[in-house]
Design a protein around this motif. Structure first.
Motif, PDB file in Angstrom:
ATOM      1  N   LEU A 130       0.821  -1.208   0.000  1.00  0.00           N
ATOM      2  CA  LEU A 130       0.000   0.000   0.000  1.00  0.00           C
ATOM      3  C   LEU A 130       0.859   1.264   0.000  1.00  0.00           C
ATOM      4  CD1 LEU A 130      -2.981   1.011   0.211  1.00  0.00           C
ATOM      5  CD2 LEU A 130      -2.647   1.042   2.694  1.00  0.00           C
ATOM      6  N   THR A 131       1.939   1.273   0.778  1.00  0.00           N
ATOM      7  CA  THR A 131       2.725   2.499   0.948  1.00  0.00           C
ATOM      8  C   THR A 131       3.809   2.692  -0.108  1.00  0.00           C
ATOM      9  OG1 THR A 131       4.222   1.389   2.503  1.00  0.00           O
ATOM     10  CG2 THR A 131       2.321   2.558   3.442  1.00  0.00           C
ATOM     11  N   THR A 132       4.269   1.603  -0.728  1.00  0.00           N
ATOM     12  CA  THR A 132       5.371   1.727  -1.701  1.00  0.00           C
ATOM     13  C   THR A 132       5.054   1.161  -3.075  1.00  0.00           C
ATOM     14  OG1 THR A 132       6.406  -0.393  -1.120  1.00  0.00           O
ATOM     15  CG2 THR A 132       7.035   1.540   0.198  1.00  0.00           C
ATOM     16  N   GLY A 133       4.016   0.336  -3.187  1.00  0.00           N
ATOM     17  CA  GLY A 133       3.685  -0.253  -4.485  1.00  0.00           C
ATOM     18  C   GLY A 133       4.618  -1.373  -4.903  1.00  0.00           C
ATOM     19  N   ILE A 134       5.325  -1.981  -3.941  1.00  0.00           N
ATOM     20  CA  ILE A 134       6.268  -3.059  -4.258  1.00  0.00           C
ATOM     21  C   ILE A 134       5.693  -4.393  -3.815  1.00  0.00           C
ATOM     22  CG2 ILE A 134       8.588  -3.960  -3.823  1.00  0.00           C
ATOM     23  CD1 ILE A 134       9.452  -1.063  -3.322  1.00  0.00           C
ATOM     24  N   HIS A 135       5.756  -5.382  -4.716  1.00  0.00           N
ATOM     25  CA  HIS A 135       5.209  -6.706  -4.449  1.00  0.00           C
ATOM     26  C   HIS A 135       6.240  -7.773  -4.806  1.00  0.00           C
ATOM     27  CE1 HIS A 135       1.014  -5.016  -4.485  1.00  0.00           C
ATOM     28  NE2 HIS A 135       1.577  -4.181  -5.344  1.00  0.00           N
ATOM     29  N   PHE A 136       6.502  -8.689  -3.885  1.00  0.00           N
ATOM     30  CA  PHE A 136       7.156  -9.939  -4.237  1.00  0.00           C
ATOM     31  C   PHE A 136       6.041 -10.919  -4.596  1.00  0.00           C
ATOM     32  CE2 PHE A 136      10.652  -8.064  -1.906  1.00  0.00           C
ATOM     33  CZ  PHE A 136      11.774  -8.557  -2.552  1.00  0.00           C
ATOM     34  N   GLU A 137       6.155 -11.544  -5.742  1.00  0.00           N
ATOM     35  CA  GLU A 137       5.087 -12.427  -6.227  1.00  0.00           C
ATOM     36  C   GLU A 137       5.611 -13.843  -6.440  1.00  0.00           C
ATOM     37  OE1 GLU A 137       2.242 -12.830 -10.176  1.00  0.00           O
ATOM     38  OE2 GLU A 137       2.757 -10.833  -9.426  1.00  0.00           O
ATOM     39  N   ILE A 138       5.019 -14.807  -5.752  1.00  0.00           N
ATOM     40  CA  ILE A 138       5.418 -16.209  -5.913  1.00  0.00           C
ATOM     41  C   ILE A 138       4.858 -16.731  -7.230  1.00  0.00           C
ATOM     42  CG2 ILE A 138       5.311 -18.536  -4.949  1.00  0.00           C
ATOM     43  CD1 ILE A 138       4.966 -17.260  -2.191  1.00  0.00           C
ATOM     44  N   VAL A 139       5.750 -17.053  -8.166  1.00  0.00           N
ATOM     45  CA  VAL A 139       5.314 -17.495  -9.485  1.00  0.00           C
ATOM     46  C   VAL A 139       5.270 -19.024  -9.601  1.00  0.00           C
ATOM     47  CG1 VAL A 139       6.141 -15.409 -10.626  1.00  0.00           C
ATOM     48  CG2 VAL A 139       7.683 -17.369 -10.419  1.00  0.00           C
ATOM     49  N   GLU A 140       5.907 -19.698  -8.664  1.00  0.00           N
ATOM     50  CA  GLU A 140       5.910 -21.161  -8.717  1.00  0.00           C
ATOM     51  C   GLU A 140       6.369 -21.718  -7.367  1.00  0.00           C
ATOM     52  OE1 GLU A 140       7.942 -24.768 -11.368  1.00  0.00           O
ATOM     53  OE2 GLU A 140       7.946 -22.723 -12.122  1.00  0.00           O
ATOM     54  N   GLY A 141       5.757 -22.837  -6.972  1.00  0.00           N
ATOM     55  CA  GLY A 141       6.213 -23.577  -5.802  1.00  0.00           C
ATOM     56  C   GLY A 141       5.644 -23.143  -4.470  1.00  0.00           C
ATOM     57  N   LYS A 142       4.559 -22.392  -4.464  1.00  0.00           N
ATOM     58  CA  LYS A 142       3.988 -21.912  -3.195  1.00  0.00           C
ATOM     59  C   LYS A 142       3.641 -23.065  -2.256  1.00  0.00           C
ATOM     60  CE  LYS A 142       0.502 -18.702  -1.394  1.00  0.00           C
ATOM     61  NZ  LYS A 142      -0.608 -17.779  -1.755  1.00  0.00           N
ATOM     62  N   GLU A 143       3.273 -24.202  -2.823  1.00  0.00           N
ATOM     63  CA  GLU A 143       2.886 -25.350  -2.006  1.00  0.00           C
ATOM     64  C   GLU A 143       4.038 -25.874  -1.145  1.00  0.00           C
ATOM     65  OE1 GLU A 143       4.294 -26.970  -5.999  1.00  0.00           O
ATOM     66  OE2 GLU A 143       3.087 -25.280  -5.260  1.00  0.00           O
ATOM     67  N   HIS A 144       5.269 -25.614  -1.561  1.00  0.00           N
ATOM     68  CA  HIS A 144       6.423 -26.106  -0.800  1.00  0.00           C
ATOM     69  C   HIS A 144       6.597 -25.367   0.525  1.00  0.00           C
ATOM     70  CE1 HIS A 144       7.247 -28.474  -4.249  1.00  0.00           C
ATOM     71  NE2 HIS A 144       7.721 -27.487  -4.987  1.00  0.00           N
ATOM     72  N   LEU A 145       5.946 -24.209   0.664  1.00  0.00           N
ATOM     73  CA  LEU A 145       6.024 -23.471   1.919  1.00  0.00           C
ATOM     74  C   LEU A 145       5.254 -24.175   3.036  1.00  0.00           C
ATOM     75  CD1 LEU A 145       5.562 -19.809   0.614  1.00  0.00           C
ATOM     76  CD2 LEU A 145       7.691 -20.900   1.354  1.00  0.00           C
TER      77      LEU A 145
END
Length: 305
Positions: free
Chosen positions: A84-99
């Motif tokens: 919200l404050t900076t407009g920066i996003h880390f986006e998981i593109v693959e492998g989220k299930e491994h978390l």
């Protein structure tokens, strides 16, 4: 109003005013460095607010026996607030299930202070971060980290570091609490897909606890943030979570090879993420080869390596 509260209010209004001023200058292209200063101020302000929230959350969750999710709760608040404050996003593109692997030793590439936001994106429940011991003395952030179960490492004292990792290994086995570590040990500030040498602590911990290693790779974000060039822009940064690397059949004699092969695999993924739009699978043959090496390591008898 109490004098202390009055002083704090004035500090807040000055800080907020300076941040908004830089954002306005940036929006109208009136200053080439305005975007950098605006997002630096917004980031540190957001970190302070979320750390304060983390202190309260850690205390409340401890009362209900849920202190093991305090870092997850605070990380998620930082993720959404920074977007919200900076407009920066880390986006998981693959492998989220491994978390969902639990417990495990999560490791990631370390580029800059912005990696705190990476943790905000990928941090799972029942996980603790490792940090240098000096951070424990930092106001608000240090209080939160201490209350929420951070594993503090004194890099200048090997005996103390070993003891901290031994304690973490026992906690992983007893409470199924995962641990996140940056194996490079320091920020690279690289302007391309580079990885520093890996320290072996994370891998010794994984082998000692008999838990898998889950690598997390964020694409190089030099185009979003460069402290050296005074650049800090909004943007999306791709992240890939790699499959868990088992360590149950490994011993201390295998740590060197485990460290080497894991680093090679992460470097290949880092290059692919950085050079391909939002993490498309370039160099797939090389990545598969690295995964094959790790699978072979995990199934071999340790002394046959």
């Amino acid at each position: 109003m109490h004098p202390i509260l009055t002083a704090l209010w004035r500090m807040f209004t000055v800080y907020l005013g300076a941040t908004l001023t830089f954002f306005i200058l940036s929006a109208f292209n009136l200053s080439p460095k305005a975007s950098f200063y605006a997002r630096i101020l917004a980031s540190y302000g957001t970190l302070l607010v979320c750390a304060s929230y983390g202190v309260i959350a850690s205390i409340v969750l401890r009362l209900f026996g849920k202190q093991n999710i305090a870092q997850w709760a605070t990380a998620r608040s930082f993720h959404y607030t920074m977007a919200l404050t900076t407009g920066i996003h880390f986006e998981i593109v693959e492998g989220k299930e491994h978390l969902n692997t639990r417990p495990c030793v999560l490791i990631g590439n370390h580029q800059s202070e912005l990696d705190v936001l990476l943790l905000g994106t990928i941090f799972p429940k029942y996980c603790s971060v490792t940090a240098k011991s000096s951070l424990a003395r930092a106001p608000f952030l240090g209080w939160f980290m201490t209350l929420s179960g951070t594993v503090f490492i004194d890099r200048a004292n090997r005996q103390s570091s070993v003891a901290a990792f031994e304690k973490a290994a026992k906690r992983m086995q007893k409470e199924k609490q995962s641990v996140f570590i940056f194996p490079e040990g320091t920020r690279s500030y690289a302007n391309g897909p580079e990885l520093g040498a890996f320290k072996k602590g994370a891998f010794h911990l994984a082998v000692q606890a008999g838990m898998p290693v889950v690598p997390v790779v964020a694409g190089n974000y030099w185009g979003v943030l460069s402290v050296r060039e005074g650049r800090f822009r909004a943007g999306r940064i791709p992240v890939k979570v790699l499959p868990p690397i088992p360590t149950a059949h490994l011993t201390a004699a295998d740590v060197d090879e485990l460290t080497r092969t894991t680093r090679e695999l992460m470097l290949k993924e880092l290059i692919a993420l950085t050079e391909s739009p939002m993490g498309q699978k370039a160099t797939k043959a090389e990545i598969n080869a690295g995964e094959k090496d790790l699978a072979q390591l995990a199934t071999q008898h340790p002394h046959q390596l």
